[in-house]
Scaffold this motif. Sequence first.
Motif, short mmCIF file in Angstrom:
data_model
loop_
_atom_site.label_atom_id
_atom_site.label_comp_id
_atom_site.label_asym_id
_atom_site.label_seq_id
_atom_site.Cartn_x
_atom_site.Cartn_y
_atom_site.Cartn_z
N THR A 28 55.05 13.07 -114.61
CA THR A 28 56.28 13.67 -114.07
C THR A 28 56.13 15.18 -113.92
OG1 THR A 28 57.55 11.93 -115.16
CG2 THR A 28 58.77 13.84 -114.39
N SER A 29 55.57 15.82 -114.93
CA SER A 29 55.37 17.28 -114.86
C SER A 29 54.43 17.64 -113.71
CB SER A 29 54.79 17.82 -116.16
OG SER A 29 55.73 17.71 -117.20
N TYR A 30 53.35 16.88 -113.57
CA TYR A 30 52.40 17.14 -112.49
C TYR A 30 53.09 17.00 -111.13
CZ TYR A 30 48.52 16.66 -109.27
OH TYR A 30 47.68 16.81 -108.18
N GLU A 31 53.85 15.93 -110.95
CA GLU A 31 54.53 15.71 -109.67
C GLU A 31 55.53 16.81 -109.39
OE1 GLU A 31 55.93 11.68 -110.05
OE2 GLU A 31 53.96 10.86 -109.60
N ASN A 32 56.25 17.27 -110.41
CA ASN A 32 57.20 18.37 -110.22
C ASN A 32 56.48 19.65 -109.83
OD1 ASN A 32 59.50 16.86 -110.72
ND2 ASN A 32 59.50 17.31 -112.91
N LYS A 33 55.35 19.92 -110.47
CA LYS A 33 54.59 21.12 -110.15
C LYS A 33 54.03 21.05 -108.74
CE LYS A 33 53.46 22.47 -114.83
NZ LYS A 33 52.85 23.70 -115.30
N LYS A 34 53.64 19.86 -108.30
CA LYS A 34 53.16 19.70 -106.92
C LYS A 34 54.26 20.03 -105.92
CE LYS A 34 50.94 16.02 -105.43
NZ LYS A 34 50.22 14.74 -105.31
N LYS A 35 55.48 19.62 -106.24
CA LYS A 35 56.61 19.87 -105.34
C LYS A 35 57.01 21.34 -105.32
CE LYS A 35 58.66 15.32 -105.89
NZ LYS A 35 59.64 14.56 -106.65
N THR A 36 57.01 21.97 -106.50
CA THR A 36 57.47 23.36 -106.59
C THR A 36 56.36 24.38 -106.41
OG1 THR A 36 57.15 23.46 -108.99
CG2 THR A 36 59.31 22.69 -108.18
N GLY A 37 55.12 23.96 -106.65
CA GLY A 37 53.99 24.89 -106.56
C GLY A 37 53.86 25.76 -107.78
N LYS A 38 54.52 25.42 -108.86
CA LYS A 38 54.52 26.26 -110.06
C LYS A 38 53.46 25.83 -111.07
CE LYS A 38 59.17 27.86 -109.44
NZ LYS A 38 60.44 28.15 -110.00
N PHE A 39 52.21 25.85 -110.63
CA PHE A 39 51.09 25.59 -111.53
C PHE A 39 50.75 26.88 -112.26
CE2 PHE A 39 50.37 22.33 -108.26
CZ PHE A 39 50.21 21.21 -109.06
N THR A 40 50.29 26.76 -113.50
CA THR A 40 49.82 27.94 -114.21
C THR A 40 48.45 28.33 -113.65
OG1 THR A 40 48.62 26.70 -115.92
CG2 THR A 40 50.98 27.18 -116.34
N ALA A 41 48.01 29.53 -113.96
CA ALA A 41 46.70 29.99 -113.50
C ALA A 41 45.60 29.07 -114.04
CB ALA A 41 46.46 31.42 -113.93
N LEU A 42 45.72 28.65 -115.29
CA LEU A 42 44.72 27.78 -115.88
C LEU A 42 44.69 26.41 -115.19
CD1 LEU A 42 42.58 27.40 -118.05
CD2 LEU A 42 44.38 26.69 -119.62
N GLU A 43 45.85 25.87 -114.88
CA GLU A 43 45.92 24.58 -114.17
C GLU A 43 45.29 24.70 -112.79
OE1 GLU A 43 50.06 23.12 -116.34
OE2 GLU A 43 50.14 24.09 -114.37
N ALA A 44 45.59 25.78 -112.09
CA ALA A 44 45.03 25.99 -110.76
C ALA A 44 43.51 26.11 -110.84
CB ALA A 44 45.63 27.23 -110.11
#
Length: 64
Positions: A28-44
């Motif tokens: 769920t968190s991953y899907e939300n981040k994909k929609k909003t684009g709010k990945f952390t620098a480490l995740e990116a």
Amino acid sequence: MFRNLEAEQARFSYTNQEMAGKLGLSRTSYENKKKTGKFTALEAKKMCKIFKVKFDYLFATEDE
């Protein structure tokens, strides 16, 4: 939001659940981040490493 992220995920045949696991997130968190684009620098950075691509390519938007 990020068509190249979607394309690379499909090319590697990774589900959202698998990507979430690689990043240490819930699906769920991953899907939300994909929609909003709010990945952390480490995740990116992790995703660039997973797909072996540059940040500018992976996170290009439709405007670019």
